[in-house]
Design a protein around this motif. Structure first.
Motif, short mmCIF file in Angstrom:
data_model
loop_
_atom_site.label_atom_id
_atom_site.label_comp_id
_atom_site.label_asym_id
_atom_site.label_seq_id
_atom_site.Cartn_x
_atom_site.Cartn_y
_atom_site.Cartn_z
N ILE A 124 0.83 -1.21 0.00
CA ILE A 124 0.00 0.00 0.00
C ILE A 124 0.86 1.25 0.00
CG2 ILE A 124 -1.62 1.34 1.42
CD1 ILE A 124 -2.88 -1.35 2.24
N ILE A 125 1.92 1.26 0.80
CA ILE A 125 2.82 2.42 0.86
C ILE A 125 3.51 2.61 -0.48
CG2 ILE A 125 4.94 3.31 1.91
CD1 ILE A 125 3.96 2.05 4.55
N LEU B 290 2.51 1.59 -3.50
CA LEU B 290 1.53 2.06 -4.49
C LEU B 290 1.14 3.50 -4.26
CD1 LEU B 290 -0.80 -1.04 -4.88
CD2 LEU B 290 0.86 -0.17 -6.52
N ASP B 291 1.10 3.93 -3.01
CA ASP B 291 0.76 5.32 -2.70
C ASP B 291 1.84 6.26 -3.21
OD1 ASP B 291 -0.85 7.35 -1.47
OD2 ASP B 291 0.70 7.47 0.09
N ARG B 292 3.09 5.87 -3.09
CA ARG B 292 4.19 6.73 -3.54
C ARG B 292 4.32 6.75 -5.06
NH1 ARG B 292 8.02 8.11 0.72
NH2 ARG B 292 7.29 7.14 2.62
#
Length: 60
Positions: A53-54, A56-58
């Motif tokens: 998730i981190i 993909l968020d970046r």
């Protein structure tokens, strides 16, 4: 102290307690005791999902 004044000193429903015990026994025999390896693998999966998730968020 008198036995009657103690809360939960006797099972109110002996048949219900036996049925609960039997159900827990069957579950224990079918699934086994939760082991350290299962807990470690669940933790690694959780860390992997959070990392994904981190990342993909970046990227997005």
């Amino acid at each position: 102290m008198n036995e009657e004044n103690k809360p939960f000193s006797r099972s109110a429903d002996a048949e219900g307690a036996k049925a609960n015990f039997d159900a827990n026994q069957r579950k224990l025999h079918s699934e086994g005791v939760p082991s350290l390896w299962r807990q470690v693998s669940n933790l690694l999966i959780l860390v992997g999902v959070i990392a994904l998730i981190i990342i993909l968020d970046r990227v997005l």
